[in-house]
Write a protein that holds these residues in place. Structure first.
Motif, PDB file in Angstrom:
ATOM      1  N   ALA A  37      47.247  67.518  59.692  1.00  7.89           N
ATOM      2  CA  ALA A  37      47.586  67.011  58.365  1.00  7.89           C
ATOM      3  C   ALA A  37      46.998  65.620  58.153  1.00  7.89           C
ATOM      4  CB  ALA A  37      49.101  66.970  58.199  1.00  7.89           C
ATOM      5  N   THR A  38      47.056  65.163  56.908  1.00 10.26           N
ATOM      6  CA  THR A  38      46.488  63.869  56.541  1.00 10.26           C
ATOM      7  C   THR A  38      47.107  62.738  57.361  1.00 10.26           C
ATOM      8  OG1 THR A  38      46.081  64.660  54.313  1.00 10.26           O
ATOM      9  CG2 THR A  38      46.150  62.278  54.625  1.00 10.26           C
ATOM     10  N   GLU A  39      46.274  61.803  57.767  1.00  6.28           N
ATOM     11  CA  GLU A  39      46.737  60.657  58.549  1.00  6.28           C
ATOM     12  C   GLU A  39      47.643  59.748  57.703  1.00  6.28           C
ATOM     13  OE1 GLU A  39      46.113  60.116  61.725  1.00  6.28           O
ATOM     14  OE2 GLU A  39      44.860  61.894  61.952  1.00  6.28           O
ATOM     15  N   PRO A  40      48.589  59.079  58.350  1.00  9.70           N
ATOM     16  CA  PRO A  40      49.540  58.243  57.600  1.00  9.70           C
ATOM     17  C   PRO A  40      49.032  56.829  57.321  1.00  9.70           C
ATOM     18  CG  PRO A  40      50.128  58.267  59.909  1.00  9.70           C
ATOM     19  CD  PRO A  40      48.942  59.185  59.774  1.00  9.70           C
ATOM     20  N   GLY A  41      47.766  56.523  57.627  1.00 11.58           N
ATOM     21  CA  GLY A  41      47.285  55.143  57.543  1.00 11.58           C
ATOM     22  C   GLY A  41      47.380  54.522  56.171  1.00 11.58           C
ATOM     23  N   TRP A  42      47.384  55.351  55.112  1.00 12.26           N
ATOM     24  CA  TRP A  42      47.428  54.798  53.762  1.00 12.26           C
ATOM     25  C   TRP A  42      48.718  54.042  53.472  1.00 12.26           C
ATOM     26  CZ3 TRP A  42      43.535  53.928  50.654  1.00 12.26           C
ATOM     27  CH2 TRP A  42      42.336  54.616  50.891  1.00 12.26           C
ATOM     28  N   GLU A  43      49.739  54.276  54.244  1.00 15.79           N
ATOM     29  CA  GLU A  43      50.965  53.481  54.065  1.00 15.79           C
ATOM     30  C   GLU A  43      50.672  51.997  54.304  1.00 15.79           C
ATOM     31  OE1 GLU A  43      53.776  55.125  56.737  1.00 15.79           O
ATOM     32  OE2 GLU A  43      53.812  57.104  55.761  1.00 15.79           O
ATOM     33  N   LEU A  44      49.795  51.703  55.263  1.00 14.58           N
ATOM     34  CA  LEU A  44      49.424  50.314  55.522  1.00 14.58           C
ATOM     35  C   LEU A  44      48.688  49.720  54.327  1.00 14.58           C
ATOM     36  CD1 LEU A  44      49.151  47.816  57.275  1.00 14.58           C
ATOM     37  CD2 LEU A  44      47.161  48.881  58.382  1.00 14.58           C
ATOM     38  N   ALA A  45      47.843  50.518  53.664  1.00 22.26           N
ATOM     39  CA  ALA A  45      47.136  50.010  52.480  1.00 22.26           C
ATOM     40  C   ALA A  45      48.127  49.563  51.417  1.00 22.26           C
ATOM     41  CB  ALA A  45      46.200  51.079  51.935  1.00 22.26           C
ATOM     42  N   ASP A  46      49.165  50.336  51.210  1.00 22.45           N
ATOM     43  CA  ASP A  46      50.178  49.948  50.223  1.00 22.45           C
ATOM     44  C   ASP A  46      50.884  48.659  50.635  1.00 22.45           C
ATOM     45  OD1 ASP A  46      49.582  52.155  48.670  1.00 22.45           O
ATOM     46  OD2 ASP A  46      51.134  53.411  49.595  1.00 22.45           O
ATOM     47  N   GLU A  47      51.144  48.517  51.921  1.00 25.35           N
ATOM     48  CA  GLU A  47      51.797  47.294  52.405  1.00 25.35           C
ATOM     49  C   GLU A  47      50.906  46.073  52.202  1.00 25.35           C
ATOM     50  OE1 GLU A  47      52.833  47.952  56.466  1.00 25.35           O
ATOM     51  OE2 GLU A  47      54.167  49.652  56.025  1.00 25.35           O
ATOM     52  N   ILE A  48      49.596  46.254  52.414  1.00 23.49           N
ATOM     53  CA  ILE A  48      48.669  45.134  52.220  1.00 23.49           C
ATOM     54  C   ILE A  48      48.662  44.708  50.758  1.00 23.49           C
ATOM     55  CG2 ILE A  48      46.243  44.445  52.331  1.00 23.49           C
ATOM     56  CD1 ILE A  48      46.031  46.547  54.682  1.00 23.49           C
ATOM     57  N   ARG A  49      48.578  45.692  49.852  1.00 21.94           N
ATOM     58  CA  ARG A  49      48.571  45.370  48.417  1.00 21.94           C
ATOM     59  C   ARG A  49      49.842  44.625  48.018  1.00 21.94           C
ATOM     60  NH1 ARG A  49      45.170  50.520  46.994  1.00 21.94           N
ATOM     61  NH2 ARG A  49      46.810  51.662  48.044  1.00 21.94           N
ATOM     62  N   GLU A  50      50.967  45.092  48.515  1.00 21.32           N
ATOM     63  CA  GLU A  50      52.241  44.464  48.150  1.00 21.32           C
ATOM     64  C   GLU A  50      52.382  43.065  48.735  1.00 21.32           C
ATOM     65  OE1 GLU A  50      55.111  47.270  49.465  1.00 21.32           O
ATOM     66  OE2 GLU A  50      54.553  48.790  47.968  1.00 21.32           O
ATOM     67  N   ALA A  51      51.706  42.824  49.860  1.00 17.96           N
ATOM     68  CA  ALA A  51      51.844  41.521  50.529  1.00 17.96           C
ATOM     69  C   ALA A  51      50.981  40.438  49.910  1.00 17.96           C
ATOM     70  CB  ALA A  51      51.491  41.670  52.012  1.00 17.96           C
ATOM     71  N   ILE A  52      49.973  40.820  49.115  1.00 20.46           N
ATOM     72  CA  ILE A  52      49.104  39.810  48.505  1.00 20.46           C
ATOM     73  C   ILE A  52      49.909  38.987  47.494  1.00 20.46           C
ATOM     74  CG2 ILE A  52      47.118  39.457  46.989  1.00 20.46           C
ATOM     75  CD1 ILE A  52      46.258  40.247  49.750  1.00 20.46           C
ATOM     76  N   THR A  53      49.888  37.682  47.650  1.00 22.86           N
ATOM     77  CA  THR A  53      50.620  36.803  46.733  1.00 22.86           C
ATOM     78  C   THR A  53      49.630  35.955  45.935  1.00 22.86           C
ATOM     79  OG1 THR A  53      50.838  35.128  48.473  1.00 22.86           O
ATOM     80  CG2 THR A  53      52.637  36.700  48.225  1.00 22.86           C
ATOM     81  N   PRO A  54      49.931  35.666  44.673  1.00 25.50           N
ATOM     82  CA  PRO A  54      49.017  34.853  43.859  1.00 25.50           C
ATOM     83  C   PRO A  54      49.086  33.392  44.272  1.00 25.50           C
ATOM     84  CG  PRO A  54      50.988  35.357  42.620  1.00 25.50           C
ATOM     85  CD  PRO A  54      51.100  36.119  43.911  1.00 25.50           C
ATOM     86  N   PRO A  55      48.018  32.645  44.033  1.00 24.59           N
ATOM     87  CA  PRO A  55      48.061  31.212  44.334  1.00 24.59           C
ATOM     88  C   PRO A  55      49.049  30.489  43.435  1.00 24.59           C
ATOM     89  CG  PRO A  55      46.011  31.791  43.214  1.00 24.59           C
ATOM     90  CD  PRO A  55      46.699  33.075  43.531  1.00 24.59           C
ATOM     91  N   ARG A  56      49.655  29.474  43.978  1.00 24.71           N
ATOM     92  CA  ARG A  56      50.620  28.655  43.234  1.00 24.71           C
ATOM     93  C   ARG A  56      49.850  27.501  42.590  1.00 24.71           C
ATOM     94  NH1 ARG A  56      54.097  27.802  48.490  1.00 24.71           N
ATOM     95  NH2 ARG A  56      51.910  27.733  49.182  1.00 24.71           N
ATOM     96  N   ILE A  57      49.641  27.625  41.292  1.00 24.91           N
ATOM     97  CA  ILE A  57      48.889  26.623  40.539  1.00 24.91           C
ATOM     98  C   ILE A  57      49.837  25.963  39.547  1.00 24.91           C
ATOM     99  CG2 ILE A  57      46.892  26.182  39.066  1.00 24.91           C
ATOM    100  CD1 ILE A  57      46.124  27.319  41.801  1.00 24.91           C
ATOM    101  N   PRO A  58      50.024  24.662  39.610  1.00 26.77           N
ATOM    102  CA  PRO A  58      50.885  23.997  38.616  1.00 26.77           C
ATOM    103  C   PRO A  58      50.350  24.224  37.205  1.00 26.77           C
ATOM    104  CG  PRO A  58      50.442  22.541  40.466  1.00 26.77           C
ATOM    105  CD  PRO A  58      49.541  23.720  40.639  1.00 26.77           C
ATOM    106  N   PRO A  59      51.219  24.199  36.197  1.00 28.21           N
ATOM    107  CA  PRO A  59      50.796  24.480  34.815  1.00 28.21           C
ATOM    108  C   PRO A  59      49.935  23.382  34.190  1.00 28.21           C
ATOM    109  CG  PRO A  59      53.108  23.855  34.883  1.00 28.21           C
ATOM    110  CD  PRO A  59      52.676  24.016  36.311  1.00 28.21           C
ATOM    111  N   ARG A  60      49.736  22.294  34.858  1.00 30.96           N
ATOM    112  CA  ARG A  60      48.957  21.170  34.342  1.00 30.96           C
ATOM    113  C   ARG A  60      47.524  21.619  34.016  1.00 30.96           C
ATOM    114  NH1 ARG A  60      49.709  18.762  38.509  1.00 30.96           N
ATOM    115  NH2 ARG A  60      51.581  17.615  37.855  1.00 30.96           N
ATOM    116  N   ARG A  61      46.968  21.197  32.883  1.00 27.73           N
ATOM    117  CA  ARG A  61      45.599  21.525  32.469  1.00 27.73           C
ATOM    118  C   ARG A  61      44.762  20.248  32.390  1.00 27.73           C
ATOM    119  NH1 ARG A  61      44.612  26.361  29.546  1.00 27.73           N
ATOM    120  NH2 ARG A  61      43.127  25.237  28.230  1.00 27.73           N
ATOM    121  N   VAL A  62      43.577  20.345  32.962  1.00 26.15           N
ATOM    122  CA  VAL A  62      42.621  19.238  32.897  1.00 26.15           C
ATOM    123  C   VAL A  62      41.293  19.832  32.456  1.00 26.15           C
ATOM    124  CG1 VAL A  62      41.417  17.437  34.187  1.00 26.15           C
ATOM    125  CG2 VAL A  62      43.787  18.012  34.774  1.00 26.15           C
ATOM    126  N   THR A  63      40.711  19.327  31.393  1.00 27.11           N
ATOM    127  CA  THR A  63      39.423  19.856  30.944  1.00 27.11           C
ATOM    128  C   THR A  63      38.284  19.010  31.505  1.00 27.11           C
ATOM    129  OG1 THR A  63      39.345  18.541  28.927  1.00 27.11           O
ATOM    130  CG2 THR A  63      40.444  20.692  28.804  1.00 27.11           C
TER     131      THR A  63
END
Length: 491
Positions: A37-63
């Motif tokens: 049957a199909t290998e279970p490795g794709w469960e790890l792919a889902d875990e990797i996607r869920e673990a990615i966090t966005p960078p913390r950027i303060p709302p301050r804008r500088v042009t």
């Protein structure tokens, strides 16, 4: 439960010491057991996607225009961009905005908690003068550390950093700038960059300290965007074009998301799209690739230098991208001396007669390294030039080194292709066969040669057709065997 063995088909080609599979007569039929049957490795792919966090950027804008950047492109804006980044960083970070307009610039160096936002209608045009990328910085060039020109956008040792927007980063590389170093003869049997490239390789093999690896008037082209020893990285929305060589290059970095990016440099030599190198937890999605080399190439350092650093690339997820021109769609190597593991690619469309391969692993006994845990499913390949699946231990130098590579655990599911010279091109070594390749629920149509095999162990088919002929069961090939009749299939 046993199922019938159906006929194997290949074009009549002869390659010395290679296996080609040719059509049997009906009397060659046998029975085999159904694959697992199909290998279970794709469960790890889902875990990797869920673990990615966005960078913390303060709302301050500088042009950048508030710091003197010129949106008409008549004056250089390098210092103004640097001043805007510094101003935001001194206050803890923020979004550095490039408003609509055209801006001339040299190297841009990012800092922690900084988002470089290139607005719609904005273009950063990078200088064609190598002097604008000095002083030299610590970088990696084709898998070897040195001090060289700064990448056009460079971040070293930072965290929480981003490049966003709907604008354009134009490297302005062309047949008269940057590219000739790779293409023009040097008068000594090589190209312009040969002398420094060979010298760098020798330095790495001899263990010369990295700080001493530098060249006056270097002819080693810089990368376009490079994140070095950094974490929590986002590149989103922007278009990169006309690159000197590799376009987005995370090195020794972690938690990287490339999302909705257009990478367009089909005429440039070595203009790979995204090359994660010795990096982990990387997601590349929703992007468009049109490249003069590999679209995505996973790497981990070259030869002695890759082994010295010894950091693998791992946990790489590639999904929902479109790939047009390129040497390969999803590629591992050839700089893979530090190993690669857990690479997942799904729901990508690879569609161009100018795309050479869909999935490619390239190495040799000079590079060495281990590749394991590659998962490739639900990918469509309506057009391909060379091979749909190509794994080759004889890349460039061939088998002349002391570092035998290992490739094992390749899982291919629900892949559908049209065309190509080969559906499968798999060449291992007698002492190190390519091991445990499983192909399920896939169709390969109109391939000139269905399979070319050398030193492969455990190639298992489950509900696969090549040129309309069904394959089920497992193929093993011993050392340097050449079959005119089909090899036995078994459990």
């Amino acid at each position: 439960m046993a199922v019938p063995l159906v006929r194997l088909l290949a074009a009549a080609v002869t390659v010395a010491a290679l296996v080609t599979v040719v059509p049997p007569e009906p009397a060659h039929a046998a029975t085999v057991s159904a694959p697992a049957a199909t290998e279970p490795g794709w469960e790890l792919a889902d875990e990797i996607r869920e673990a990615i966090t966005p960078p913390r950027i303060p709302p301050r804008r500088v042009t950048i225009t508030a710091h003197g950047a010129d949106p008409t492109g008549r004056r250089d804006s390098t210092d103004a961009i640097a001043a805007a980044i510094t101003a935001a960083a001194r206050k803890g970070g923020g979004k550095v905005v490039v408003p609509p307009g055209e801006y001339r610039t040299g190297a841009i160096h990012l800092r922690s908690n900084i988002e470089l936002h290139v607005s719609r209608g904005a273009t950063l045009r990078f200088s064609q003068d190598p002097a604008d990328y000095l002083p030299m910085v610590h970088t990696r060039w084709e898998g070897i550390e040195l001090y060289n020109y700064s990448p056009f956008v460079y971040a070293y040792g930072v965290h929480d950093v981003a490049i966003t927007g709907e604008g354009v980063l134009d490297g302005q590389a062309d047949p008269e700038h940057w590219w000739p170093w790779k293409t023009e003869p040097d008068g000594h049997g090589g190209v312009v960059e040969t002398e420094h490239r060979n010298a760098l390789h020798a330095m790495a093999e001899q263990g010369v300290p990295v700080a001493q690896r530098r060249f006056a008037d270097s002819k080693l082209r810089p990368n376009f965007v490079q994140f070095y020893r950094s974490s929590t990285i986002l590149v989103s929305g922007v278009t990169l074009t006309n690159s000197p060589m590799w376009m987005i290059h995370p090195v020794l970095s972690e938690n990287v998301l490339v999302d909705g990016v257009t990478l367009d440099s089909p005429d440039g030599p070595n203009s790979d799209g995204v090359n994660p190198e010795s990096s982990r937890n990387v997601v590349i999605r929703n992007s468009r690739f049109n490249n003069g080399d590999d679209c995505i190439a996973v790497k981990s350092g070259r030869n002695a230098d890759g082994r010295r650093i010894g950091v693998p690339s791992e946990n790489i997820v590639i999904h929902d991208n479109r790939m047009f021109a390129g040497h390969g769609g999803v590629v591992i190597g050839s700089e893979m001396s530090g190993d690669v593991r857990n690479v997942f690619a799904e729901r990508n469309v690879m569609n161009s007669p100018h795309l050479d391969r869909a999935l490619r692993i390239k190495t040799n006994s000079v590079r060495g390294g281990t590749v394991e845990g590659v998962y490739f499913r639900d990918n469509d390949v309506p057009a391909v030039a060379d091979a749909v699946i190509r794994i080759n231990f004889h890349y460039e130098e061939g088998d002349v080194g002391d570092f035998t590579p290992t490739v094992r655990g390749i899982h291919i599911d629900n892949v559908h292709s049209v065309g190509g010279e080969f559906a499968l091109y798999l060449r291992g070594y007698e002492r190190s066969p390519i091991t445990d390749i499983t192909i399920r629920d896939s169709t390969f149509s109109e391939a000139t040669t269905p399979m070319l095999l050398e030193h492969v162990r455990g190639l298992t088919f489950d509900n696969v057709t090549i040129n309309g002929v069904s394959y089920d069961g497992t193929i093993d090939h011993g050392p340097r065997s050449h079959h005119r009749t089909p090899p036995a299939l078994h459990q």
